[in-house]
Design an enzyme around this catalytic site. Sequence first.
Site, PDB file in Angstrom:
ATOM      1  N   LYS A  68       0.860  -1.191   0.000  1.00  0.00           N
ATOM      2  CA  LYS A  68       0.000   0.000   0.000  1.00  0.00           C
ATOM      3  C   LYS A  68       0.886   1.228   0.000  1.00  0.00           C
ATOM      4  O   LYS A  68       1.850   1.291   0.760  1.00  0.00           O
ATOM      5  CB  LYS A  68      -0.837  -0.035   1.299  1.00  0.00           C
ATOM      6  CG  LYS A  68      -1.757   1.141   1.501  1.00  0.00           C
ATOM      7  CD  LYS A  68      -3.151   0.828   1.007  1.00  0.00           C
ATOM      8  CE  LYS A  68      -4.050   2.042   0.928  1.00  0.00           C
ATOM      9  NZ  LYS A  68      -3.823   2.885  -0.264  1.00  0.00           N
ATOM     10  N   LYS A  92       5.548   2.040   8.336  1.00  0.00           N
ATOM     11  CA  LYS A  92       4.381   2.817   8.785  1.00  0.00           C
ATOM     12  C   LYS A  92       3.158   1.934   8.996  1.00  0.00           C
ATOM     13  O   LYS A  92       2.487   2.008  10.029  1.00  0.00           O
ATOM     14  CB  LYS A  92       4.082   3.883   7.712  1.00  0.00           C
ATOM     15  CG  LYS A  92       3.071   4.925   8.102  1.00  0.00           C
ATOM     16  CD  LYS A  92       2.822   5.889   6.945  1.00  0.00           C
ATOM     17  CE  LYS A  92       4.103   6.499   6.418  1.00  0.00           C
ATOM     18  NZ  LYS A  92       3.871   7.403   5.274  1.00  0.00           N
ATOM     19  N   LYS A 104       4.896   1.931  -3.172  1.00  0.00           N
ATOM     20  CA  LYS A 104       4.904   3.347  -3.571  1.00  0.00           C
ATOM     21  C   LYS A 104       5.021   3.421  -5.074  1.00  0.00           C
ATOM     22  O   LYS A 104       5.498   2.475  -5.720  1.00  0.00           O
ATOM     23  CB  LYS A 104       6.097   4.068  -2.941  1.00  0.00           C
ATOM     24  CG  LYS A 104       5.920   5.582  -2.861  1.00  0.00           C
ATOM     25  CD  LYS A 104       5.048   5.979  -1.689  1.00  0.00           C
ATOM     26  CE  LYS A 104       4.725   7.443  -1.683  1.00  0.00           C
ATOM     27  NZ  LYS A 104       4.053   7.842  -0.426  1.00  0.00           N
ATOM     28  N   THR A 188      -4.261  12.905   6.768  1.00  0.00           N
ATOM     29  CA  THR A 188      -2.816  12.973   7.039  1.00  0.00           C
ATOM     30  C   THR A 188      -2.532  14.090   8.037  1.00  0.00           C
ATOM     31  O   THR A 188      -1.837  13.894   9.043  1.00  0.00           O
ATOM     32  CB  THR A 188      -2.049  13.192   5.718  1.00  0.00           C
ATOM     33  OG1 THR A 188      -2.388  12.113   4.843  1.00  0.00           O
ATOM     34  CG2 THR A 188      -0.551  13.221   5.934  1.00  0.00           C
ATOM     35  N   ASN A 219      -1.914  19.182   0.901  1.00  0.00           N
ATOM     36  CA  ASN A 219      -2.888  18.393   1.656  1.00  0.00           C
ATOM     37  C   ASN A 219      -2.459  18.202   3.115  1.00  0.00           C
ATOM     38  O   ASN A 219      -3.212  18.489   4.037  1.00  0.00           O
ATOM     39  CB  ASN A 219      -3.080  17.050   0.934  1.00  0.00           C
ATOM     40  CG  ASN A 219      -4.032  16.160   1.690  1.00  0.00           C
ATOM     41  OD1 ASN A 219      -3.650  15.544   2.679  1.00  0.00           O
ATOM     42  ND2 ASN A 219      -5.280  16.106   1.268  1.00  0.00           N
ATOM     43  N   SER A 356      -7.068   5.603   4.478  1.00  0.00           N
ATOM     44  CA  SER A 356      -7.083   4.844   3.215  1.00  0.00           C
ATOM     45  C   SER A 356      -7.494   3.399   3.491  1.00  0.00           C
ATOM     46  O   SER A 356      -8.258   2.796   2.729  1.00  0.00           O
ATOM     47  CB  SER A 356      -5.691   4.848   2.569  1.00  0.00           C
ATOM     48  OG  SER A 356      -5.546   5.969   1.737  1.00  0.00           O
TER      49      SER A 356
HETATM   50  P1  NAD Z   1       0.639  18.204  -1.966  1.00  0.00           P
HETATM   51  O1  NAD Z   1       0.987  18.048  -3.387  1.00  0.00           O
HETATM   52  O2  NAD Z   1      -0.772  18.340  -1.585  1.00  0.00           O
HETATM   53  O3  NAD Z   1       1.409  19.474  -1.365  1.00  0.00           O
HETATM   54  C1  NAD Z   1       2.790  19.632  -1.438  1.00  0.00           C
HETATM   55  C2  NAD Z   1       3.119  21.026  -0.939  1.00  0.00           C
HETATM   56  O4  NAD Z   1       4.537  21.147  -0.865  1.00  0.00           O
HETATM   57  C3  NAD Z   1       2.630  22.146  -1.849  1.00  0.00           C
HETATM   58  O5  NAD Z   1       2.184  23.234  -1.049  1.00  0.00           O
HETATM   59  C4  NAD Z   1       3.890  22.543  -2.616  1.00  0.00           C
HETATM   60  O6  NAD Z   1       3.855  23.903  -3.049  1.00  0.00           O
HETATM   61  C5  NAD Z   1       4.927  22.345  -1.538  1.00  0.00           C
HETATM   62  N1  NAD Z   1       6.267  22.165  -2.068  1.00  0.00           N
HETATM   63  C6  NAD Z   1       6.662  21.462  -3.155  1.00  0.00           C
HETATM   64  N2  NAD Z   1       7.994  21.588  -3.313  1.00  0.00           N
HETATM   65  C7  NAD Z   1       8.438  22.358  -2.300  1.00  0.00           C
HETATM   66  C8  NAD Z   1       9.705  22.845  -1.904  1.00  0.00           C
HETATM   67  N3  NAD Z   1      10.796  22.557  -2.618  1.00  0.00           N
HETATM   68  N4  NAD Z   1       9.779  23.614  -0.791  1.00  0.00           N
HETATM   69  C9  NAD Z   1       8.681  23.914  -0.078  1.00  0.00           C
HETATM   70  N5  NAD Z   1       7.438  23.486  -0.402  1.00  0.00           N
HETATM   71  C10 NAD Z   1       7.336  22.728  -1.495  1.00  0.00           C
HETATM   72  O7  NAD Z   1       1.354  16.995  -1.219  1.00  0.00           O
HETATM   73  P2  NAD Z   1       0.948  16.300   0.150  1.00  0.00           P
HETATM   74  O8  NAD Z   1       0.033  15.195  -0.151  1.00  0.00           O
HETATM   75  O9  NAD Z   1       0.583  17.337   1.169  1.00  0.00           O
HETATM   76  O10 NAD Z   1       2.355  15.631   0.527  1.00  0.00           O
HETATM   77  C11 NAD Z   1       3.345  16.372   1.241  1.00  0.00           C
HETATM   78  C12 NAD Z   1       4.227  15.384   1.979  1.00  0.00           C
HETATM   79  O11 NAD Z   1       3.410  14.593   2.836  1.00  0.00           O
HETATM   80  C13 NAD Z   1       4.974  14.397   1.080  1.00  0.00           C
HETATM   81  O12 NAD Z   1       6.238  14.122   1.626  1.00  0.00           O
HETATM   82  C14 NAD Z   1       4.104  13.163   1.131  1.00  0.00           C
HETATM   83  O13 NAD Z   1       4.827  11.983   0.850  1.00  0.00           O
HETATM   84  C15 NAD Z   1       3.641  13.224   2.565  1.00  0.00           C
HETATM   85  N6  NAD Z   1       2.427  12.443   2.808  1.00  0.00           N
HETATM   86  C16 NAD Z   1       1.257  12.726   2.179  1.00  0.00           C
HETATM   87  C17 NAD Z   1       0.137  11.931   2.438  1.00  0.00           C
HETATM   88  C18 NAD Z   1      -1.195  12.198   1.810  1.00  0.00           C
HETATM   89  O14 NAD Z   1      -2.151  11.523   2.185  1.00  0.00           O
HETATM   90  N7  NAD Z   1      -1.327  13.160   0.937  1.00  0.00           N
HETATM   91  C19 NAD Z   1       0.226  10.864   3.339  1.00  0.00           C
HETATM   92  C20 NAD Z   1       1.433  10.618   3.974  1.00  0.00           C
HETATM   93  C21 NAD Z   1       2.532  11.420   3.702  1.00  0.00           C
END
Ligand code: NAD
Length: 427
Positions: A68, A92, A104, A188, A219, A356
């Site tokens: 997953k 995790k 992934k 998250t 997000n 999820s």
């Molecule tokens: P997202 O695409 O919704 O948001 C990413 C954010 O990061 C955006 O605001 C973008 O502008 C910003 N960003 C991108 N590059 C950047 C940089 N170089 N410096 C600063 N900001 C930057 O993504 P998300 O889903 O919020 O994921 C963010 C992190 O959380 C990732 O590492 C992801 O693996 C992790 N994560 C997400 C989820 C999920 O359910 N969405 C679950 C577990 C972990």
Amino acid sequence: MSDHIFKDAIERVKRIGSQADVSLDVINSLMHPHATLTASLPVRMDDGSTQYFTGYRCRYNNLLGPSKGGIRYHPDVNRQEVEALALWMTIKCAIVGLPYGGGKGGITVDAKKLSAMEIERLSRAYVRAMADFIGPDTDIPAPDVYTNARIMGWMMDEYETIKRVKAPGVITGKPISLGGSLGRDDATGRGAYLCIKQLESKNKWQPHNITVAVQGFGNGGYHVARLLHDDGYKIVAISDSQGGIYSDNGFDVDSIYKGKQETNRITALYCKHSVCELVDHDVITNEQLLELDVDILIPAALDGVITTKNVKNIKAKNIVEVANGPIIGEVDHIIAQKGITVIPDVLANAGGVTVSYFEWVQNKNGYYWSLPEVHNKLATIMNQAFSEIWDISINEKVSMRDAAYILAMRRFDKAVSAHGTQQYFSN
Ligand code: NAD
């Protein structure tokens, strides 16, 4: 960073594994991704040309169940990064007790340069390439950086078209109207928020005295900032990929979110009803945000942002890793020497995969839960995982990250022993 990310992740497993008191078979099984599929994805662009993108899907480990993990769209996506992220998913899922292994996926693409229709064709091409590799009982993708519910909906639709069955459980994080779960959108951030509430009660914090800086306003970052702000925490800095803003007085998170939705930029706004005004602030870079002297730093964007280069300048007292892998393993000991408490990614962002999992359970049963039910079940799982990890950390005098890995490895150890270890066969 990306070239070293997998090696760094493995080194961390080896280091912590040596203290976990588990069979060597467990450590060895975590060293090797089961299978990674790399595919060329031809996509018809809006101008009629065909472009080829590279897509990856890694099924890292399925000891505890089907693999997953999310799908990321980013120019830096490569095989090593996908495999490191899949390894972290394996840890995790085990620490929150889900019946899943880790996986992934990703596509090397700057999604901001594609039109919505090109992104749809790319997402469908990804599923065509991966259709025999993923499945509701083998490997279940979800959203990650620059992917969202709409993309998950397209992917499910493509999968069902190929397989000629209804299979909503093939992917999670879908729109509610296509079998998504209530509460998945902010899960998250909510999971990270629940961890911070636990820290609050351990440290007897008064939220209005606690300053927070959030790197990444997507997000994960937006929802944790919103929930903390609603509880009175002072969100003094926020950034996205274009840079950040800082104010001693703290920001109104929803006003900034509204501005970002409208202009695609982080702007220091305070909005009342439909009237917004600019509030006093400093413009800062992402590098400066990470080095702020705040109570809680929340990296919520990408991996490898706290490294040997900047670790000496980190002043936050607590770091809550909403992003996966924001602190490289090489600096774990320096962070510990500085006395910084880290709520590790494998715990802090586990709310996403937990809801999820709820979505997948609901899809399999064809019976859907209310939002309070989802929130209560999420809180039960997150609080349980937090306290198990906290107890290991106190009793065995290790960091929260080491304690989280130790908890996961002991769960793997039980499953590996049940299959029969070397010791079993030699007796
Ligand atoms: P997202 O695409 O919704 O948001 C990413 C954010 O990061 C955006 O605001 C973008 O502008 C910003 N960003 C991108 N590059 C950047 C940089 N170089 N410096 C600063 N900001 C930057 O993504 P998300 O889903 O919020 O994921 C963010 C992190 O959380 C990732 O590492 C992801 O693996 C992790 N994560 C997400 C989820 C999920 O359910 N969405 C679950 C577990 C972990």
